[in-house]
Motif scaffolding. Structure first.
Motif, mmCIF file in Angstrom:
data_model
loop_
_atom_site.group_PDB
_atom_site.id
_atom_site.type_symbol
_atom_site.label_atom_id
_atom_site.label_comp_id
_atom_site.label_asym_id
_atom_site.label_seq_id
_atom_site.Cartn_x
_atom_site.Cartn_y
_atom_site.Cartn_z
ATOM 1 N N GLN A 92 21.145 -18.484 42.439
ATOM 2 C CA GLN A 92 20.733 -18.990 43.747
ATOM 3 C C GLN A 92 21.903 -18.866 44.714
ATOM 4 N N ARG A 138 25.215 -19.962 42.888
ATOM 5 C CA ARG A 138 25.099 -20.850 41.730
ATOM 6 C C ARG A 138 24.271 -20.199 40.629
ATOM 7 N N LYS A 161 21.805 -20.853 38.662
ATOM 8 C CA LYS A 161 20.832 -21.942 38.747
ATOM 9 C C LYS A 161 20.176 -22.224 37.412
ATOM 10 N N GLN A 213 20.766 -25.571 33.435
ATOM 11 C CA GLN A 213 20.469 -25.689 34.863
ATOM 12 C C GLN A 213 21.754 -25.996 35.618
ATOM 13 N N ASN A 214 21.956 -25.334 36.766
ATOM 14 C CA ASN A 214 23.158 -25.543 37.591
ATOM 15 C C ASN A 214 24.432 -25.321 36.765
#
Length: 990
Positions: free
Chosen positions: A856, A918, A920, A948-949
């Protein structure tokens, strides 16, 4: 004669006798992939021109019944080309091989009050499937949309469980009215506005509460985002900010099946700011005193009191970012489901449970549990169908409520001690060890029930009624015992309750007509909704027994307020779709809405749209001369939608009765709102131009959209002089906000083999938002907030002109742009809206292994957390930013000084480039081979790992704690950073 009459009557009735004597046609088969013969569970098998439809089971098998002896089977599955098979009589053991499609033009697409395909759709709609949702370990399903759709900007405003997720579809079109999209869950509108926004979010460490946390992501089949007028105007006054349609999973026909999905995960903050360490901090503070010619003092009464340099330890330090956000939040997620059914009746019952910790210090917990049940039945003559769905959920959170000075807590001086030398609690600049004793307790109950009834009057005419009931309550307690407060402050508990319930019923009539090459589709419907809301707030102070602080009756003083409102909404709507040879399509929509939020003269509004598309790739000369082009479509739409996201009763003069004020034993009633029955609907007119292309047998596809929308008659709470007895009243502003931009989407099949496949996708949005016009703008109070021709997310403040080499102080511009000792505040120094955003995804499959990766990216700027110039306080640390010197003249941070610079934190020097890239999401899964699974008695088995992240690339030498959430806020929002999550899981079907 009588015999002749009887014979004629019997002859006339003969066809009916024949029809009733017909036997049911049964078709059985199995849906598999064409490439490797793997089963496709959940594929939809339907009979064209009827309401008969079933889904394939976990091994791809299906059984479908029909009264007709012949017809056409239509088989659809996300990511695969739609396939049609003719049948004549009962057939057994069909093997239907589905061909993979990378561009998904044949995928079923959910639209307002119906379905179509991406190929035939005239509007701008983006969708996400259950497979993409399942790959993301998120608590709130809205987080799963981030980076995956053009025109949809998702922002995590608070990373704690239950925290809010901001959703903006094609920009913000209102100055003061709500800008949240309309949420539809299984045909029932759902209030998605953050609870407590601008109210209890000030008291809650988790900020405003997102209602979408009530929905388990595992229950969702798909999410569709409607963006342009063609897609949203069918929802009239509620479609200006876009529409989010959430469809839950349906029960599939077949033997009874049991599904289990269990996950175990751990989370930490995804990004951290870069602060100076203890020795650099002490050097900075000593330099501040030296630069001002002062000597630090250990005397608390001295103006030069500096305990950080004279009293506190010069060697021991605390990493306050790690202390506040450095814990690991463990999570457990469990999802179970039982489903099945034979013939015309199917059912499913599912349950979910989630337990999650937080990154905050102290004892913290978040629990969510829920159940969902549905049953679907189709009558033997296949004319009547019923589908009932009920969802129940409950959330409970118990968090350390360290809301006091949250924006500065992580900037506490590295050597700040919890205790003073005499052993007492150190309250010089707050005390986090004490403040974690404050608690934030939130309990949420939610229920959504929908009933869909349908009756096919004629083969091409059907009547449908979709009704729904929702009930949600939010019970919040913010407890501040004496141990969490400075001496002399009374302990207190803030109680807050928000409850809403809504009923809606929408009858619809659908008619389809075919005249040769011409196909017409007609929809006529209506809406009636009633909604009631209740809000109560109690502030209880002075508890003598703190074990009873959750009981307001045990407090010394109690202050209570409460409101209740009722909302009514009624509509008529219609849609006509014309289709010529699946190449030329025109779609017309009209809706008339009535809302109780407007006065009698402006209660109703009209909205509508026109959309058209041309699939030019169907032209014979195009197929002959451009074989490389497998699909091509251009589309356009124009129309209007509205916005009524304003408080109830704004057109009336209302009164309130504060219970604490009594005159001679009689309760006092006083005016609380001034009337204005003349304000009307906010109106948004939207234009969309789009093109969709696919090349090389759909191996490469491109979608591009240009959109332009203008929102007028801005609904605001207009400020008036206090001498009137009121601070504001509801009114329209003669202002126009314009949102425009470009959206691009690219998907490709990079490699496709028997054992290995690789696909990629890219989306990019370049938005633009401006205040287009505003009559008499210069003389309005809004001239100090906005600027004509600039983004309404404008950040205003003082303009920094750099550092004065002679004094080492920051220089600021006056109104004329020159250096001034009285700086001008209303300069435009930035905007919070992004310059562009998007995502890049890759998915690979090798035999039984699957891997996906999503990046992202966002280009943006944010206001930082620089509250003061460096060195101006002996209690707070500083970001690790380059400081101005003769050797570094380009830096904007002034040399340390003990003199407080009031302008600095509100100037352009506190604006930072917070663009980021990022990782993501990443997901790796292994599917047990089908043959081995059958030997073990399993339908399928999947083991997976998800993240995630995972990592963020950004300029860490910025004055924010995280590029997505920005600087921490001590007021609304709280801006706790999003979390980095790792999950291991197991999914099996029996």
């Amino acid at each position: 004669m009588n015999k002749a009459i009887i014979f004629i009557v019997l002859a006339a009735l003969c066809p009916n006798f024949k029809l009733s004597a017909q036997t049911t046609t049964q078709i059985t088969g199995r849906v598999v992939t064409e490439s490797d013969g793997k089963a496709l569970p959940g594929a939809t098998i339907s009979i064209k021109n009827s309401s008969t439809a079933v889904q394939s089971s976990s091994d791809g098998t299906f059984t479908i019944h029909t009264k007709t002896t012949g017809g056409t089977l239509s088989i659809t599955y996300t990511g695969y080309r739609t396939k049609e098979i003719t049948f004549n009589g009962s057939q057994k053991k069909l093997e239907i091989k589905m061909q993979e499609s990378t561009n998904s033009f044949d995928d079923i697409q959910v639209i307002g009050y119906g379905k179509t395909t991406k190929k035939l759709n005239t509007g701008s709609v983006s969708s996400i499937s259950t497979e993409q949702i399942e790959q993301q370990p998120v608590t709130n399903v809205l987080s799963a949309l981030s980076g995956r759709m053009p025109g949809v900007f998702i922002q995590t405003t608070n990373g704690l469980p239950g925290g809010n997720i901001s959703v903006q579809i094609r920009g913000k079109g209102s100055l003061a009215a709500g800008t949240d999209p309309l949420y539809i869950i299984d045909g029932v509108p759902y209030d998605g506005a953050p609870v407590g926004k601008g109210n209890t979010d000030v008291l809650n460490i988790a900020g405003a509460v997102s209602p979408l946390n009530n929905i388990s992501p595992a229950d969702i089949e798909s999410i569709s985002i409607l963006k342009d007028a063609d897609a949203t105007s069918i929802y009239g006054s509620r479609g200006a900010n876009g529409v989010v349609i959430i469809t839950t999973k349906k029960a599939a026909s077949g033997p009874t099946r049991f599904e289990l999905n269990i996950q175990q995960g751990a989370s930490t903050v995804s990004a951290r700011p870069k602060l100076i360490d203890l020795q650099d901090y002490l050097s900075m503070r000593r330099a501040a005193f030296a630069n001002d010619g002062l000597i630090p003092s250990s005397d608390p009464t001295s103006a030069n009191y500096a305990p950080d340099l004279t009293i506190w330890s010069q060697t021991q330090q605390t990493d306050w970012v790690d202390y506040i956000f450095g814990h690991t939040a463990n999570s457990t997620n469990l999802q179970t489901k039982i489903s099945g059914g034979k013939g015309n009746t199917t059912f499913s019952v599912s349950g979910n449970f989630r337990s999650e910790g937080t990154v905050l210090p102290g004892n913290n917990s978040y629990l969510r549990g829920g159940m969902s049940a549905q049953i679907q039945h189709l009558s033997e003559d296949q004319k009547f169908s019923i589908r009932a769905i009920s969802q129940l959920s409950r959330q409970n959170s118990d968090l350390s409520n360290i809301v006091s000075n949250l924006d500065r807590s992580y900037l506490t001086a590295p050597n700040y001690p919890f205790y003073s030398p005499d052993g007492s609690v150190n309250w010089y600049a707050g005390n986090l060890l004490a403040e974690i004793n404050a608690r934030s307790k939130n309990a949420t109950d939610n229920s959504i029930t929908s009933l869909d009834l349908s009756y096919r009057i004629l083969p091409s005419l059907s009547f449908r009624v979709n009704s729904g009931y929702t009930r949600t309550s939010y019970d919040q307690k913010f407890i501040s015992p004496s141990s969490s407060l400075q001496p002399g402050i009374l302990n207190s508990t803030n109680f807050s309750f928000t409850g809403t319930q809504s009923f809606i019923s929408e009858p619809q009539l659908d008619y389809n007509l075919r005249l040769g090459k011409h196909k017409f589709s007609f929809l006529l419907g209506g809406t009636y909704q009633m909604k009631s809301s209740e809000r109560r707030s109690i502030i209880a102070r002075g508890y003598t027994l703190e074990s009873l602080m959750e009981n307001p009756g045990s407090a010394a003083t109690v202050t209570a307020t409460g409101t209740s409102t009722n909302y009514r909404y009624a509509s008529l709507f219609g849609r006509v779709t014309y289709n010529l040879m699946d190449s030329y399509i025109i779609n017309l929509t009209l809706r008339r809405d009535g809302s109780s939020r407007f006065g009698p003269g402006n209660r109703f509004g009209n909205f509508g749209s026109a959309g058209a598309s041309w699939i030019f790739s169907n032209l014979s000369w195009m197929k002959k001369n451009m074989p490389v082009l497998s699909f091509g479509k251009i589309r356009a739409s124009y129309g209007s939608s509205g916005n009524d996201q304003i408080p109830d009763y704004g057109y009336l003069s209302t009164y309130s009765s504060p219970g604490s004020i009594v005159y001679q034993g009689i309760p006092v009633i006083r005016p609380s709102r001034i009337s204005n029955a003349d304000f009307k609907w906010e109106n948004t007119r939207k234009l969309d131009l789009g093109v969709e292309l696919a090349f090389f047998k759909d191996a490469l596809s491109l979608t591009a959209d240009y959109y332009l929308s203008r929102s007028s008659d801005q609904l605001v709470s207009y400020a008036i002089p206090q001498i009137s007895g009121f601070s504001s009243y509801q009114a329209n502003l003669p202002a126009v906000i314009e949102n425009s931009g470009w959206e691009f989407g690219i998907s490709s099949s990079n490699f496709k083999g028997k054992h290995f496949t690789w696909t990629s996708s890219l989306n990019l949005t370049i938005p633009r938002n401006i205040l287009k016009s505003f009559e008499n703008f210069e003389n309005s109070s809004y001239a100090s907030i906005y600027e004509i021709g600039y983004d309404i997310s404008r950040i205003r403040g003082y303009r920094s002109l750099g550092i004065d080499p002679a004094t080492g102080k920051t220089r600021y511009a006056g109104q004329n742009g020159e250096v001034s000792a009285t700086p001008y505040f209303n300069y435009t120094i930035g905007r919070s809206a992004p310059d562009f955003y998007g995502g890049l995804g890759n998915s690979m499959r090798w035999n039984s292994f699957e891997f996906s990766l999503l990046l992202q990216f966002v280009r943006q700027q944010s206001k930082g957390g620089l509250i003061r110039n460096p060195g101006g306080s002996g209690a707070f640390n500083e970001f690790d930013l380059p400081v101005w010197s003769q050797a570094n003249p380009g830096a904007t941070v002034p040399p340390p000084s003990t003199q407080f610079d009031f302008y600095y934190g509100q100037s352009s020097a506190n604006i930072f480039d917070t663009s980021y890239l990022r990782i993501k999401n990443a997901a790796l899964a292994y599917h047990l081979p089908e043959k081995l699974a059958k030997k073990l008695g399993l339908g399928n088995l999947k083991v997976f790992a998800e993240g995630q992240n995972l990592y963020t690339f950004w300029k860490r030498n910025s004055g924010v704690i995280d590029p997505e959430s920005g600087a921490l806020s001590s007021t609304s929002g709280k801006n706790i950073p999003p979390l980095k999550t790792f999950v291991l899981g197991l999914q099996l079907n029996l």
